[in-house]
Every structure is written in C-alpha cells, then in structure tokens.
Design a protein around this motif. Structure first.
Motif, PDB file in Angstrom:
ATOM      1  N   TRP A 215       1.471 -66.889   1.750  1.00 10.13           N
ATOM      2  CA  TRP A 215       0.354 -65.614   2.281  1.00 10.13           C
ATOM      3  C   TRP A 215       0.867 -64.626   3.296  1.00 10.13           C
ATOM      4  O   TRP A 215       0.250 -63.698   3.254  1.00 10.13           O
ATOM      5  CB  TRP A 215      -0.657 -66.520   2.185  1.00 10.13           C
ATOM      6  N   ASP A 216       1.380 -65.327   3.963  1.00 12.36           N
ATOM      7  CA  ASP A 216       2.235 -64.378   5.381  1.00 12.36           C
ATOM      8  C   ASP A 216       3.362 -62.902   4.489  1.00 12.36           C
ATOM      9  O   ASP A 216       3.220 -61.591   4.914  1.00 12.36           O
ATOM     10  CB  ASP A 216       2.957 -64.966   5.993  1.00 12.36           C
ATOM     11  N   GLY A 217       3.579 -63.488   3.432  1.00 13.88           N
ATOM     12  CA  GLY A 217       4.796 -62.220   2.824  1.00 13.88           C
ATOM     13  C   GLY A 217       3.831 -61.848   2.482  1.00 13.88           C
ATOM     14  O   GLY A 217       3.714 -59.738   2.006  1.00 13.88           O
ATOM     15  N   ILE A 218       2.484 -61.912   1.291  1.00 20.28           N
ATOM     16  CA  ILE A 218       1.705 -60.905   1.082  1.00 20.28           C
ATOM     17  C   ILE A 218       0.626 -59.970   1.981  1.00 20.28           C
ATOM     18  O   ILE A 218       0.601 -59.201   1.823  1.00 20.28           O
ATOM     19  CB  ILE A 218       1.009 -61.779   0.239  1.00 20.28           C
ATOM     20  N   ARG A 219       0.231 -60.943   2.955  1.00 17.71           N
ATOM     21  CA  ARG A 219      -0.290 -59.859   3.545  1.00 17.71           C
ATOM     22  C   ARG A 219       0.455 -58.850   5.175  1.00 17.71           C
ATOM     23  O   ARG A 219       0.504 -58.029   5.253  1.00 17.71           O
ATOM     24  CB  ARG A 219      -1.163 -60.680   4.919  1.00 17.71           C
ATOM     25  N   ALA A 220       1.712 -59.535   4.913  1.00 12.41           N
ATOM     26  CA  ALA A 220       2.937 -58.737   5.192  1.00 12.41           C
ATOM     27  C   ALA A 220       3.131 -57.050   4.622  1.00 12.41           C
ATOM     28  O   ALA A 220       2.651 -55.781   4.592  1.00 12.41           O
ATOM     29  CB  ALA A 220       4.319 -59.195   5.668  1.00 12.41           C
ATOM     30  N   ILE A 221       2.665 -57.578   3.066  1.00 18.12           N
ATOM     31  CA  ILE A 221       3.426 -56.098   2.233  1.00 18.12           C
ATOM     32  C   ILE A 221       1.677 -55.318   2.849  1.00 18.12           C
ATOM     33  O   ILE A 221       2.046 -53.832   2.672  1.00 18.12           O
ATOM     34  CB  ILE A 221       3.229 -57.105   0.330  1.00 18.12           C
ATOM     35  N   ASP A 222       0.995 -55.931   2.804  1.00 16.69           N
ATOM     36  CA  ASP A 222      -0.796 -55.999   2.732  1.00 16.69           C
ATOM     37  C   ASP A 222      -0.659 -54.534   3.782  1.00 16.69           C
ATOM     38  O   ASP A 222      -1.197 -53.351   3.931  1.00 16.69           O
ATOM     39  CB  ASP A 222      -1.861 -56.342   3.414  1.00 16.69           C
ATOM     40  N   TYR A 223       0.250 -55.246   4.613  1.00 16.21           N
ATOM     41  CA  TYR A 223       0.120 -54.175   6.515  1.00 16.21           C
ATOM     42  C   TYR A 223       1.472 -52.725   6.015  1.00 16.21           C
ATOM     43  O   TYR A 223       1.042 -52.215   6.613  1.00 16.21           O
ATOM     44  CB  TYR A 223       1.174 -54.966   7.570  1.00 16.21           C
ATOM     45  N   LEU A 224       2.705 -53.533   5.469  1.00 14.73           N
ATOM     46  CA  LEU A 224       3.486 -52.273   5.352  1.00 14.73           C
ATOM     47  C   LEU A 224       2.544 -51.171   4.522  1.00 14.73           C
ATOM     48  O   LEU A 224       2.471 -49.953   5.248  1.00 14.73           O
ATOM     49  CB  LEU A 224       4.223 -52.259   3.964  1.00 14.73           C
ATOM     50  N   GLN A 225       1.999 -51.002   3.345  1.00 16.26           N
ATOM     51  CA  GLN A 225       1.009 -50.322   2.359  1.00 16.26           C
ATOM     52  C   GLN A 225       0.265 -49.940   3.115  1.00 16.26           C
ATOM     53  O   GLN A 225      -0.494 -48.897   3.106  1.00 16.26           O
ATOM     54  CB  GLN A 225       0.241 -51.635   1.618  1.00 16.26           C
ATOM     55  N   SER A 226      -0.417 -50.107   4.303  1.00 19.10           N
ATOM     56  CA  SER A 226      -1.391 -49.884   5.136  1.00 19.10           C
ATOM     57  C   SER A 226      -0.980 -48.631   6.199  1.00 19.10           C
ATOM     58  O   SER A 226      -1.685 -48.234   6.655  1.00 19.10           O
ATOM     59  CB  SER A 226      -2.123 -50.146   6.192  1.00 19.10           C
ATOM     60  N   ARG A 227       0.552 -48.975   6.161  1.00 15.69           N
ATOM     61  CA  ARG A 227       0.604 -47.341   7.290  1.00 15.69           C
ATOM     62  C   ARG A 227       1.522 -46.518   7.031  1.00 15.69           C
ATOM     63  O   ARG A 227       1.589 -46.240   5.672  1.00 15.69           O
ATOM     64  CB  ARG A 227       2.296 -47.596   7.568  1.00 15.69           C
ATOM     65  N   PRO A 228       1.123 -45.279   7.018  1.00 13.37           N
ATOM     66  CA  PRO A 228       1.160 -43.597   6.754  1.00 13.37           C
ATOM     67  C   PRO A 228       2.264 -43.544   6.448  1.00 13.37           C
ATOM     68  O   PRO A 228       2.740 -42.011   5.801  1.00 13.37           O
ATOM     69  CB  PRO A 228       0.194 -43.028   7.105  1.00 13.37           C
ATOM     70  N   ASP A 229       3.487 -44.008   6.991  1.00 12.07           N
ATOM     71  CA  ASP A 229       4.833 -43.778   7.212  1.00 12.07           C
ATOM     72  C   ASP A 229       5.729 -44.695   6.477  1.00 12.07           C
ATOM     73  O   ASP A 229       6.718 -44.290   5.798  1.00 12.07           O
ATOM     74  CB  ASP A 229       5.343 -43.632   8.653  1.00 12.07           C
ATOM     75  N   ILE A 230       4.654 -45.688   5.408  1.00 13.62           N
ATOM     76  CA  ILE A 230       5.659 -46.165   4.358  1.00 13.62           C
ATOM     77  C   ILE A 230       4.586 -46.234   3.121  1.00 13.62           C
ATOM     78  O   ILE A 230       3.809 -45.300   2.921  1.00 13.62           O
ATOM     79  CB  ILE A 230       4.851 -47.885   4.447  1.00 13.62           C
ATOM     80  N   ASP A 231       5.514 -45.442   2.199  1.00 17.07           N
ATOM     81  CA  ASP A 231       5.199 -45.627   0.531  1.00 17.07           C
ATOM     82  C   ASP A 231       4.766 -46.948  -0.243  1.00 17.07           C
ATOM     83  O   ASP A 231       5.233 -47.555  -0.024  1.00 17.07           O
ATOM     84  CB  ASP A 231       6.376 -44.523  -0.567  1.00 17.07           C
ATOM     85  N   PRO A 232       3.425 -47.020  -0.563  1.00 15.68           N
ATOM     86  CA  PRO A 232       2.868 -48.072  -0.501  1.00 15.68           C
ATOM     87  C   PRO A 232       3.459 -48.612  -2.136  1.00 15.68           C
ATOM     88  O   PRO A 232       3.454 -49.907  -2.529  1.00 15.68           O
ATOM     89  CB  PRO A 232       1.185 -48.000  -1.040  1.00 15.68           C
ATOM     90  N   GLN A 233       3.881 -47.599  -2.585  1.00 17.39           N
ATOM     91  CA  GLN A 233       4.304 -47.418  -4.430  1.00 17.39           C
ATOM     92  C   GLN A 233       6.110 -48.428  -4.332  1.00 17.39           C
ATOM     93  O   GLN A 233       6.722 -48.173  -5.283  1.00 17.39           O
ATOM     94  CB  GLN A 233       4.248 -47.060  -5.271  1.00 17.39           C
ATOM     95  N   LYS A 234       6.791 -48.068  -3.152  1.00 12.96           N
ATOM     96  CA  LYS A 234       8.192 -48.300  -3.070  1.00 12.96           C
ATOM     97  C   LYS A 234       8.528 -49.564  -1.739  1.00 12.96           C
ATOM     98  O   LYS A 234       8.955 -50.393  -1.093  1.00 12.96           O
ATOM     99  CB  LYS A 234       8.956 -47.355  -2.851  1.00 12.96           C
ATOM    100  N   ILE A 235       8.029 -50.920  -2.233  1.00  9.46           N
ATOM    101  CA  ILE A 235       7.934 -51.595  -2.048  1.00  9.46           C
ATOM    102  C   ILE A 235       9.505 -53.295  -2.285  1.00  9.46           C
ATOM    103  O   ILE A 235       9.135 -53.113  -3.304  1.00  9.46           O
ATOM    104  CB  ILE A 235       7.037 -53.137  -1.436  1.00  9.46           C
TER     105      ILE A 235
END
Length: 682
Positions: A215-235
């Motif tokens: 769950w920590d890892g899933i939420r870390a991805i959520d955080y990455l996808q929330s940032r405008p400087d990260i492409d949410p489709q390229k994780i």
C-alpha cells in the motif's frame, strides 16, 4: 538392566535429562527426527509444485492466461487482507538539495491517516531534460539506512542524471520509519526483525506485513501521478532484495507500472530457496500461496505482457538457477501472448546487492520502455550521491516522533477492534454448529471420523511397583512420528484417562513427584505425547526468525503457512488421533477421558476439544494465552508465531472456544502475549 530402568522410570526427579524418557532412538523410521517437520512439509511442497507445473503447461491460450492472471490477483489481494481505502496523502516537501546534474526533494506523505512515509524524489536538471518526466519508483531492500543507503541513492541519482525522475521511499521498520518503540523510547526493531514481529499480529487478522509495504508503494505512485512535473502514464519500478520483493508485488498488482525491474529476489519458492535457506521474512510469505500455485514466476506472469527485466547476481543466495527457471517460465507465457521480447534478464557475476552493473541495466531498461531511448548507460565514477544524513526528512529521524503519528501496530489495533465488534455480533446471531464448523475450517481441523487411525509401535514396557510405563510411537501419517509415554496404574482400574501435552515435550512433567506422577497416584492412566515438532522431533539450530522472539519453529511455521496449514490445526488433529486410540485401545468402557495442556499448546487443545465436544470430559489448561486479541494489542510478543492461525480473529478468539466448553474447562496461571502472568478477567 530392568531394575535400572525401573529406577529411572519411577524414581527420576523433575529436571532429569530428556533422554531418560526418549523413545525414538533405535525405533524411529526417520533419518533425522529433529528434521521431521521440515522434511514432511517440503514433501508436500514438492507435490504442490507438481500440480503447479501441470496446470502451467495446460494454460496455453490467451483467454486461459488472462483468466489465470485475474484469479491470482484476486487471491493475492485476499490473502494479504485486501487493501485500505484511499485517503488524502497530505504530502509535504520538507527540503530540497541541489546536486551535480539533478535536484532532490525531501517528502513526507500519509499512505494512511497519520501513517507517515518518508521519501526522496530525484529530479532531472530541467535545463537538460524538460518535464513532465517519466518516473521510477524505488522500493528499498533491507538496509537500515534504506533510502539513504548508497547503492539505492546511487541508482536514483543515475536515473535523474539520465532524464528519469526517481522516488525512493523508506519501507516500514527501515530508514526513518521504525514502527516499534520500547517503553524507554528506543527503537529496537528494524528490517526483518521488525517485519516478522508485525507479521505475528497481522496473521491473526488475516493480513500480511506485505499489505502495508504494497500500500505504501501504491500510494507513492499516487503521489507521483499527482505532480505536474511527472508523466502519469510513464511509471516504472525497480528495487533490490527486499525492494525486489516489493517491486515483484507492485508490478503484479498495479497496472500503472509500465516497466518493472525486480532484482536479487525472483527465484522459486518451490526450489532451492526454502530447501536450502528456508522461508524468508514475513512479507515474503503469502498465506497458502504454494498450495494455490503462486510462485515467483507468477509475479511476472500476472503482469504479462508488460515489460519486465529480472536483475540477478550469479553468486546470490537467491539461487541463480532458479532465477533462470522462473525467467524461462515467465518468458514462455509472454511468448504465448505474442510478446516474448518484453521479458528479459540481466545477470552480473557478483553477490547479492544493487551493484553498478545492475543499476546500469535497470536504467537502460527504463529508458527503453518508458521513453523509447535505447542507448548505453554507464555510471560515472564521480556520480554525486547524497548521504543518508542529507536525505533525512523528519526533524529527529523517526516518523513515529511526529505529532499524531500512527504505526502499523496502531493500524492493526484499529482493525482488531473492528473485528471484535463484528465477532460479538456474529456469535450472537449465528448458530453454534455453523460457527464451530467455520472455526475448524479456518484452523484446518478435520472431524475425527475423517482422521486416519495411526500405526502404533510399543517400543518398551517397564513394570514398576505402582505403575507400568510403556514407550510408544504413533504414526498418524507418512513421515510423522509422535513419541509417547503411557503411565498405567497397576492392579487398579483407572478412574480416567489423561492426554498430557506440554510445550517443552512429554518428559518435562514426567519426573517423580511431578504433575504426571500426581495424576498416576490419583489412579489416572496418563498418555504424555510429543505432538509433531515437539520434544524429540523439535527442530534445533533455526536462528533466522530470532528464536528469542518467535521460538524455534519460525521457518517450519512458514513452510506450513505457504501450504495454508496451521501448526495449531495440525497439532489439534494429533491430539484427536491419540485420544481416540487411548479411549478405544486402553481404557475400559465408560472410563472418561481428560486433556491436560501446558503452555502455547493450549490453542491446539482448545481446537481439538471444540472439534469433538464429546471426547473429553474435562480440559485443564496451564499457562494459556489469554487471547489472540492480546497479541495484536501488545504488538510485541514472545513465542506466539507458531500459535497463530491466519484470519482467526475475523471469526473467533480463544475465549470464544473456552466459553463453548463451559464448565469442563479449568484455567491455571493464564499469560499474556509476552508470557507474563495475567490477573485480569478472561
């Protein structure tokens, strides 16, 4: 000779050497009685492997593979206890570092309310690489420095230097996220020791330490996808060792991970790992997964055909031959789906660790599959890598010192309270027989009529002045031997028969003037037996699971756990088998049967007694655990792992079983989860 034996049998004092009472030497069919449970369980795992391989070979169509992928994902999630609801992350950027060729942001977010995660985000230099960036999630292995460990920080720095963002986060019990705090304020559990302690209470709740890491890892991805400087489709996701474990789980369960590179972990649970090293720590053992058919290769298969690279070391303790076997099995499935090139392997002739060659291989792989850049990457000798101190996020270096912080133990306590309310309602509204069938199903205790009748060997008979001693071996199933002692009062019909079980083995209370002698003097026939894995078949030399915390059975416990079996249930069945034999073969008709249990075996005794409620007239429990709920509430426990049953607290607790038996149960000297005397209400 006989007179000497009589003296030993009837005059030995309490504390005499155990071999005065030994049965197996010269009579056992086992090559090594102390390895009995290990060999027995490994034999069952070998049978499970055959079933797994046969099913694998039959799944050849795309539809069959897709159905199996969804089945495994559902079962995986169910067996770790599901996942929490998403709640606000409340992220904070608490510091920034300017490094040569990249930037670092220090971050704290909440994967669950007030359950803090410390992380560092390595960002490419915007003058060289324009956002939004593809990002790689980096779960950490079992280093106590975690995100600050040089190899992990170096990987993130290499990512950022080549245009990839990299988020490295501390798993629970590592870095700044130690979960257990002693009364003196010290944080003494970390890494595997901490994960294993969390595992004890989690098992009882139907959870797994892995649930919190995932769950920590899933939420870390959520955080990455929330940032405008990260492409949410390229994780992407890549980690080594314990980080390889987390990467394997996350890539199997979260489809947002487009490219994955687990390292120094993927091998085979059916293979050499558990045979030569034994099961690893709590989060690396999923309940019943080998009986289900979910091996390491299946973590890759579950995500097929998404690009996956196995990072491997030739001289790793995660066996390289098994790594290649799992790779080939996964690659065949990728081929069946039409994408064999998306499953790859990078091996380096080194030992366990995120070595420079594996760091480079992972970055190349991420560039290829996330950005379409297929180019060589080499780590420069002057790579600017921050220290652990520079990457510290919290003021005092521990999340549990933040205001209102909640640990995994707190989260488990909350859930335990929810389950307690549910259980109370369940026991008020559900017919007793239905409840007891559910109890038996959860613990794995079959009805007596379905249990085999044991082969019994009488090894020796010694006649004393007031009693006869017999040494016996019960063989309830192939590979299992239960050495036992029968004390029969002479020249008098026994008033009752007693099954006597002790956590330290049959000889512990057998001396003159001891508890067993007292029962014989009361004209009771006593059968003292070593249940499986106790006494003469107790495994020794097992150290990985910290015997001072978890007893001597940790790795054998997890072998059984992989098969969906509990020691509580298996030993309850042993009790039933020997009790039926005693009642039918040695006790006159109408003579009642009693059960005396000492120590943590009381859980098995209770399960046996409620499974066959007409079998025992009386059950006497000495030093019983007050409740499984107490294990969760205290958090820290001693020698309770082997006493757990997966998901039991979803339906029942030990006091529920005591109430079912009513006045037939007497309790002497109850103990809490730490083994301390308990004076409260049961």
């Amino acid at each position: 000779m006989v007179s000497t034996l009589v003296m030993i049998v009837l005059s030995v004092t309490v504390g005499a050497p155990a071999d005065d009472w030994s049965v197996l030497p010269g009579h056992s069919q086992l090559k090594d009685p102390q390895s009995m449970m290990t060999n027995y369980l490994l034999g069952q795992i070998a049978e499970a492997q055959k079933r797994w391989r046969e099913a694998y070979e039959k799944r050849t169509t795309v539809e069959e593979i897709r159905q199996h992928q969804e089945f495994l994902k559902r079962e995986f999630l169910r067996r770790i206890g599901g996942l929490p609801e998403r709640t606000p992350l409340n992220p904070q950027v608490v510091g920034r570092l300017q490094r040569k060729g990249y930037l670092v942001e220090k971050i704290i977010f909440e994967s669950q309310p007030r359950h803090f995660v410390t992380a560092v985000l390595f960002l490419p230099d915007p003058a060289k690489y324009q956002p939004p960036y593809a990002a790689v999630l980096v779960p950490c292995g079992h280093s106590n420095e975690s995100k600050g460990y040089k190899e992990y920080a170096a990987f993130a720095a290499l990512c950022a230097s080549n245009g990839l963002a990299a988020l490295v986060f501390d798993p629970i019990d590592q870095g700044e996220r130690h979960q257990w705090r002693n009364p003196d304020g010290k944080f003494t559990l970390w890494g595997t020791a901490g994960h294993n302690m969390i595992g004890v209470g989690s098992i009882l709740l139907g959870r797994n330490t892995a649930r919190f890491e995932i769950w920590d890892g899933i939420r870390a991805i959520d955080y990455l996808q929330s940032r405008p400087d990260i492409d949410p489709q390229k994780i992407g996701c890549s980690g080594i060792s314990g980080g390889g474990t987390q990467t394997s789980y996350l890539m199997a369960l979260d489809p947002r991970i487009k490219a994955a590179a687990p390292g120094c972990y993927i091998c085979s649970l059916y293979g050499r790992l558990i045979r030569e090293n034994g099961p690893q720590d709590a989060e690396q053992n999923i309940y019943g997964q080998l009986a289900l058919g979910m091996d390491h290769a299946d973590y890759c298969i579950m995500r097929a055909p998404a690009p996956t690279l196995l990072l491997a070391a030739t001289r790793d303790f995660f066996n390289i031959e098994d790594t290649w076997m799992s790779f080939r099995l996964a690659k065949r499935v990728y081929g069946r789906l039409g994408y064999p090139e998306r499953m790859d392997l990078a091996e380096t002739d080194t030992e366990h660790g995120f070595t420079v060659q594996l760091r480079e291989a992972s970055v190349r792989f991420m560039l290829r599959w996330l950005l379409g850049r297929d180019e060589p990457v080499f780590e420069p000798a002057d790579l600017d890598v921050p220290t652990a101190a520079e990457l510290q996020c919290t003021p005092q270096g521990e999340v549990m010192l933040l205001d209102g912080a909640r640990s995994v133990y707190d989260l488990n306590r909350d859930y335990a309270q929810e389950l307690k309310i549910r259980r109370e309602n369940l026991w008020k509204t559900t017919p007793l027989e239905k409840l007891l069938e559910r109890v038996a199903e959860i613990a794995g205790v079959r009805p007596l009529e379905d249990l085999p009748r044991p082969d019994v060997t009488v090894c020796q008979t010694v006649n004393g002045e007031t009693a006869t001693l017999e040494k016996l071996i019960f063989r309830p199933e192939p590979g299992i031997e239960l050495p036992a002692l029968i004390f029969t009062p002479k020249d008098r019909q026994p008033k009752s028969g007693v099954i006597y079980i002790h956590e330290d083995g049959k000889a512990t209370d057998a001396g003159k003037g001891g508890p067993i002698d007292e029962l014989v003097q009361q004209r009771k026939l006593v059968l003292a037996v070593d249940l499986r894995g106790l006494g003469e078949t107790q495994r020794t030399g097992q150290t990985y699971f910290r015997p001072e915390y978890h007893g001597p059975d940790g790795q054998d416990f997890y072998l059984a756990y992989h098969l969906g079996k509990s020691y509580v249930g298996m030993r309850a069945e042993d009790i039933l088998v020997v009790a039926r034999w005693l009642k039918e073969e040695r006790l006159p008709a109408g003579v009642p049967l009693e059960l005396v249990s000492v120590g943590y075996l009381n859980s098995s005794a209770l399960h046996a007694a409620v499974r066959e409620r007409d079998l025992f007239q009386h059950i006497h429990l000495v030093r019983p655990l007050i409740s499984w709920d107490n294990v969760v509430q205290l958090g820290f426990s001693k020698n309770r792992l082997v006493n757990t049953v997966h998901g039991a607290l979803e339906v029942y607790d030990l006091p529920d079983l005591v109430r079912v038996l009513g006045e037939r149960v007497t309790i002497q000297d109850p103990r809490d989860a730490m083994g301390q005397e308990w004076s409260g209400h049961l």
